[in-house]
Write a protein that holds these residues in place. Structure first.
Motif, PDB file in Angstrom:
ATOM      1  N   GLY A  77       0.792  -1.213   0.000  1.00 36.48           N
ATOM      2  CA  GLY A  77       0.000   0.000   0.000  1.00 36.48           C
ATOM      3  C   GLY A  77       0.826   1.266   0.000  1.00 36.48           C
ATOM      4  O   GLY A  77       2.065   1.248  -0.008  1.00 36.48           O
ATOM      5  N   ASP A  78       0.124   2.399   0.040  1.00 35.96           N
ATOM      6  CA  ASP A  78       0.780   3.702  -0.055  1.00 35.96           C
ATOM      7  C   ASP A  78       1.683   3.980   1.144  1.00 35.96           C
ATOM      8  O   ASP A  78       2.738   4.600   0.992  1.00 35.96           O
ATOM      9  N   GLN A  79       1.266   3.526   2.346  1.00 38.20           N
ATOM     10  CA  GLN A  79       2.099   3.776   3.527  1.00 38.20           C
ATOM     11  C   GLN A  79       3.444   3.070   3.405  1.00 38.20           C
ATOM     12  O   GLN A  79       4.493   3.646   3.718  1.00 38.20           O
ATOM     13  N   THR A  80       3.401   1.816   2.931  1.00 34.56           N
ATOM     14  CA  THR A  80       4.648   1.068   2.749  1.00 34.56           C
ATOM     15  C   THR A  80       5.501   1.704   1.664  1.00 34.56           C
ATOM     16  O   THR A  80       6.725   1.840   1.806  1.00 34.56           O
ATOM     17  N   LYS A  81       4.878   2.113   0.563  1.00 35.46           N
ATOM     18  CA  LYS A  81       5.627   2.745  -0.528  1.00 35.46           C
ATOM     19  C   LYS A  81       6.303   4.032  -0.054  1.00 35.46           C
ATOM     20  O   LYS A  81       7.436   4.324  -0.439  1.00 35.46           O
ATOM     21  N   GLU A  82       5.597   4.791   0.773  1.00 29.45           N
ATOM     22  CA  GLU A  82       6.166   6.030   1.287  1.00 29.45           C
ATOM     23  C   GLU A  82       7.364   5.738   2.187  1.00 29.45           C
ATOM     24  O   GLU A  82       8.382   6.436   2.132  1.00 29.45           O
ATOM     25  N   MET A  83       7.243   4.693   3.011  1.00 28.84           N
ATOM     26  CA  MET A  83       8.350   4.324   3.885  1.00 28.84           C
ATOM     27  C   MET A  83       9.555   3.856   3.074  1.00 28.84           C
ATOM     28  O   MET A  83      10.697   4.222   3.352  1.00 28.84           O
ATOM     29  N   LEU A  84       9.305   3.042   2.048  1.00 30.02           N
ATOM     30  CA  LEU A  84      10.395   2.545   1.210  1.00 30.02           C
ATOM     31  C   LEU A  84      11.042   3.674   0.410  1.00 30.02           C
ATOM     32  O   LEU A  84      12.250   3.641   0.137  1.00 30.02           O
ATOM     33  N   LYS A  85      10.247   4.660   0.055  1.00 31.81           N
ATOM     34  CA  LYS A  85      10.783   5.808  -0.678  1.00 31.81           C
ATOM     35  C   LYS A  85      11.799   6.576   0.168  1.00 31.81           C
ATOM     36  O   LYS A  85      12.801   7.084  -0.341  1.00 31.81           O
ATOM     37  N   ASP A  86      11.536   6.651   1.470  1.00 26.93           N
ATOM     38  CA  ASP A  86      12.420   7.386   2.383  1.00 26.93           C
ATOM     39  C   ASP A  86      13.532   6.512   2.950  1.00 26.93           C
ATOM     40  O   ASP A  86      14.373   7.008   3.708  1.00 26.93           O
ATOM     41  N   LEU A  87      13.538   5.231   2.609  1.00 24.22           N
ATOM     42  CA  LEU A  87      14.536   4.311   3.163  1.00 24.22           C
ATOM     43  C   LEU A  87      15.935   4.678   2.666  1.00 24.22           C
ATOM     44  O   LEU A  87      16.159   4.826   1.466  1.00 24.22           O
ATOM     45  N   ASP A  88      16.873   4.817   3.599  1.00 22.35           N
ATOM     46  CA  ASP A  88      18.245   5.167   3.224  1.00 22.35           C
ATOM     47  C   ASP A  88      19.273   4.173   3.765  1.00 22.35           C
ATOM     48  O   ASP A  88      20.468   4.446   3.747  1.00 22.35           O
ATOM     49  N   LYS A  89      18.797   3.033   4.244  1.00 24.76           N
ATOM     50  CA  LYS A  89      19.687   1.984   4.741  1.00 24.76           C
ATOM     51  C   LYS A  89      19.433   0.693   3.969  1.00 24.76           C
ATOM     52  O   LYS A  89      18.296   0.419   3.563  1.00 24.76           O
ATOM     53  N   ASP A  90      20.495  -0.092   3.769  1.00 26.99           N
ATOM     54  CA  ASP A  90      20.367  -1.357   3.045  1.00 26.99           C
ATOM     55  C   ASP A  90      19.756  -2.427   3.945  1.00 26.99           C
ATOM     56  O   ASP A  90      20.215  -2.643   5.072  1.00 26.99           O
ATOM     57  N   VAL A  91      18.726  -3.077   3.430  1.00 26.20           N
ATOM     58  CA  VAL A  91      18.015  -4.126   4.175  1.00 26.20           C
ATOM     59  C   VAL A  91      17.992  -5.395   3.329  1.00 26.20           C
ATOM     60  O   VAL A  91      17.672  -5.348   2.137  1.00 26.20           O
ATOM     61  N   THR A  92      18.333  -6.509   3.957  1.00 29.41           N
ATOM     62  CA  THR A  92      18.266  -7.807   3.277  1.00 29.41           C
ATOM     63  C   THR A  92      17.182  -8.648   3.927  1.00 29.41           C
ATOM     64  O   THR A  92      17.117  -8.754   5.153  1.00 29.41           O
ATOM     65  N   ILE A  93      16.323  -9.232   3.093  1.00 28.51           N
ATOM     66  CA  ILE A  93      15.243 -10.100   3.578  1.00 28.51           C
ATOM     67  C   ILE A  93      15.532 -11.516   3.102  1.00 28.51           C
ATOM     68  O   ILE A  93      15.602 -11.767   1.894  1.00 28.51           O
ATOM     69  N   TYR A  94      15.720 -12.427   4.049  1.00 26.23           N
ATOM     70  CA  TYR A  94      15.987 -13.826   3.724  1.00 26.23           C
ATOM     71  C   TYR A  94      14.693 -14.637   3.862  1.00 26.23           C
ATOM     72  O   TYR A  94      14.030 -14.594   4.899  1.00 26.23           O
ATOM     73  N   GLN A  95      14.367 -15.371   2.812  1.00 29.88           N
ATOM     74  CA  GLN A  95      13.240 -16.301   2.858  1.00 29.88           C
ATOM     75  C   GLN A  95      13.798 -17.702   3.104  1.00 29.88           C
ATOM     76  O   GLN A  95      14.571 -18.220   2.306  1.00 29.88           O
TER      77      GLN A  95
END
Length: 497
Positions: A77-95
C-alpha cells in the motif's frame, strides 16, 4: 514420309522433356525460396518472443503484475511505498525455504518490495544446504517460509505462522486461514531494523481503565511501539522516555497529584491519546485535564436524529463524519466509515488559550442530541436533552517554546477500539485510531507504520439506517413495481394489436 514423322515425334518429345525439366526447376526454386522465407520468419518470430520475454522479466512486478484480489492481498500500500521511498539503509530479507518449496504469495510480495526500493535485497536460504544460517539470528525453531529481515547489526525474525492468520472454526474444530498479514509483518520488521530509537507508549493504570483490545495492541506493536504500564501513584511523574501517554477510559477519577503530573507532562510538549466512556460517577480531576486543553464532556449519551448517521436501526450506534485533520487526513480521503457506539459529546470551550488549536476529527449531524436521563427508556428527543451537533473525536495541539509541541487526541467512546465494532466498518475505526497515534508519535528519528492484516473472510458492507431503508424500498417496491408497469404496458400494446 515415315522418317519425317519420326523426326517430328522425336523433336516433340525433346521439347516436352525440356519443358518438364524447366518446370521442375522452377517449382523447386520457388519451393526453396518460400521455404527459406518461412524459416527466416520463424526464426525472427522465435527470437522476438525470446527478447520480449527477457524484457518483460526485467520489468518491475509492480508494472507487469496486477493484483485483482478484492483486499489487495498481494500488493503493497501507499504507507509502505512512502516508507520505502524514504529508506536510506540497506536491508536484506531472507526467505527460509527449500529450493522449489517457496510460498509463491510471499515470494511475489517480496519481489514488490525489492522493485520498490534499491535498498531492499531479497535472498532465499535453503535450510538443508545452509543448516546453520538461521542460528546466526535466533535459537528458536522457525517454520519453513519464515523470513529474517536484517539491517546492519539489527534483525527481526518473522515466523510463517504470523504471516497467515488462523482461527478455530467451532463447527468443525479445525483451524481456518482467515487473514494474510504479509505486508504488515514485513513493513513492521523493516521499520524495526532501520530505527535506532523506537517510541514508548505508557498506558495509565489504577483507575479501572478498560483493557486495550488485542487487535489495537497488535497494531501498536507492529508500529514498533514499546507498550509499558504506568502507575502514577508509585512513579509520581510521567517517565522522561514517554513518547505517548495512553489513557483508556478510567471508571474512577484520577487523584489530584496524578492530574498535576499529567498536566505537567503535557505542558512540556507531551503527547496523549485519551478515551472516555459515559459514567455516572463524577470525575473532576480527569475533566480538569481535558478542560486545560479547551474541551469538556457533554452530559449523557449522544443519539442521532439523522438516519444517515447511525447504523443497525440503533440511533446510539453513531456513524459520524470523518473530517480531514492532521491526525485523520488519510482516513478521511479514503472514505472510511467509523462506528462510535454509546459516545458522549465533546464540547469546545470558549475560554481557551490562543496557542491551542482544536480540530474536529469526528462530528455528528445537526440533528443529534444527548440524552441526559439514562433511566428513561425512550430514545426519542425530549425536553432537557442537549441539542447537537457534537464532536466525538478531536485533535488538540499547542505550540510551545524551544520548538516543542503538545499533541492530544481525544475520543469520547472506547467502544471504537473493540474488534467486533471495528469489523462492522471493515477496519475503519482501526485506521482512524492508528493514524491519530502516528500523528503524535512520528518524529525525525523514527516513523511508525502499522499495516492492518488483510482479511480473507467476507468484508462487511457498512450501511447507515438511511441507506438500509432506501435499498429495502428499492428491492420490495420500486424494482418489482417497475417490472409490473412495463409488463402492463406490453400487455396493453399486444391487446390493441
Amino acid at each position: 514420309m515415315m522418317k519425317l514423322k519420326e523426326k517430328n515425334s522425336e523433336n516433340k518429345e525433346k521439347k516436352q522433356c525440356k519443358f518438364k525439366k524447366k518446370l521442375v526447376g522452377t517449382i523447386s526454386k520457388k519451393h526453396i525460396k518460400n521455404g527459406s522465407y518461412a524459416m527466416i520468419m520463424s526464426v525472427i518470430f522465435i527470437a522476438a518472443v525470446i527478447v520480449i520475454n527477457l524484457i518483460v522479466n526485467e520489468i518491475p512486478s509492480k508494472y507487469s503484475e496486477i493484483d485483482i484480489s478484492s483486499q489487495k492481498l498481494y500488493s503493497i500500500g501507499d504507507q509502505t511505498k512512502e516508507m520505502l521511498k524514504d529508506l536510506d539503509k540497506d536491508v536484506t530479507i531472507y526467505q527460509i525455504a527449500q529450493t522449489g518449496s517457496e510460498d509463491e504469495n510471499i515470494s511475489n510480495l517480496l519481489k514488490k518490495y525489492e522493485d520498490e526500493s534499491k535498498h531492499i535485497k531479497v535472498e532465499t536460504k535453503d535450510p538443508v544446504v545452509n543448516p546453520k544460517f538461521v542460528t546466526k539470528y535466533t535459537n528458536d525453531n522457525i517454520s519453513v517460509n519464515s523470513l529474517i529481515v536484517v539491517c546492519g547489526d539489527r534483525n527481526k525474525v518473522i515466523d510463517y505462522s504470523n504471516i497467515y492468520e488462523s482461527t478455530l472454526d467451532y463447527n468443525t474444530y479445525q483451524y481456518q486461514t482467515t487473514g494474510f498479514d504479509g505486508e504488515g509483518q514485513i513493513t513492521s520488521a523493516i521499520g524495526y531494523v532501520t530505527s535506532e530509537d523506537l517510541p514508548v507508549l505508557y498506558t495509565l493504570e489504577g483507575h479501572g481503565e478498560q483493557e486495550m483490545d488485542s487487535s489495537i495492541k497488535e497494531d501498536i506493536e507492529k508500529a514498533n511501539m514499546d507498550i509499558k504500564s504506568l502507575n502514577l501513584l508509585t512513579e509520581g511523574s510521567v517517565p522522561e522516555d514517554t513518547d505517548c501517554l495512553f489513557i483508556n477510559s478510567p471508571s474512577s477519577d484520577i487523584s489530584e497529584d496524578e492530574k498535576n503530573a499529567i498536566i505537567d507532562y503535557l505542558e512540556n510538549g507531551g503527547k496523549a491519546m485519551i478515551f472516555s466512556d459515559f459514567t455516572a460517577e463524577e470525575m473532576p480531576n480527569f475533566d480538569s485535564v481535558l478542560e486545560n486543553y479547551g474541551v469538556e464532556r457533554v452530559n449523557g449519551i449522544v443519539f442521532e436524529g439523522d438516519s444517515q448517521h447511525y447504523a443497525m436501526q440503533m440511533p446510539y450506534y453513531l456513524v459520524p463524519t470523518v473530517n480531514s485533520t492532521d491526525a485523520s487526513t488519510d482516513a478521511a480521503s479514503a472514505g472510511y466509515y467509523v462506528l462510535a457506539p454509546y459516545a458522549q459529546g465533546i464540547k469546545k470551550l470558549d475560554d481557551v488559550r490562543d496557542s491551542i488549536k482544536i480540530d474536529s476529527i469526528l462530528t455528528t449531524s445537526g440533528q443529534a442530541y444527548s440524552k441526559t436521563d439514562m433511566n428513561n427508556a425512550s430514545i426519542e428527543k425530549e425536553d432537557g436533552d442537549i441539542e447537537g451537533p457534537f464532536d466525538l473525536g478531536v485533535s488538540i495541539s499547542e505550540s510551545l517554546a524551544d520548538d516543542k509541541e503538545t499533541r492530544i487526541v481525544y475520543y469520547s467512546t472506547s467502544n471504537m477500539m473493540k474488534s467486533q465494532v471495528n469489523q462492522m466498518v471493515s477496519g475503519g475505526n482501526e485506521q482512524v485510531i492508528m493514524e491519530s497515534l502516528k500523528w503524535m508519535t512520528d518524529s525525525e528519528e523514527s516513523s511508525s507504520v502499522s499495516i492492518p492484516s488483510k482479511s480473507l473472510e467476507t468484508s462487511y458492507l457498512t450501511l447507515t439506517d438511511y441507506d438500509a431503508s432506501f435499498w429495502k424500498i428499492c428491492t420490495i417496491a420500486l424494482i418489482p413495481g417497475f417490472f409490473l408497469i412495463v409488463g402492463f404496458m406490453i400487455w396493453v400494446k399486444r391487446r390493441k394489436a
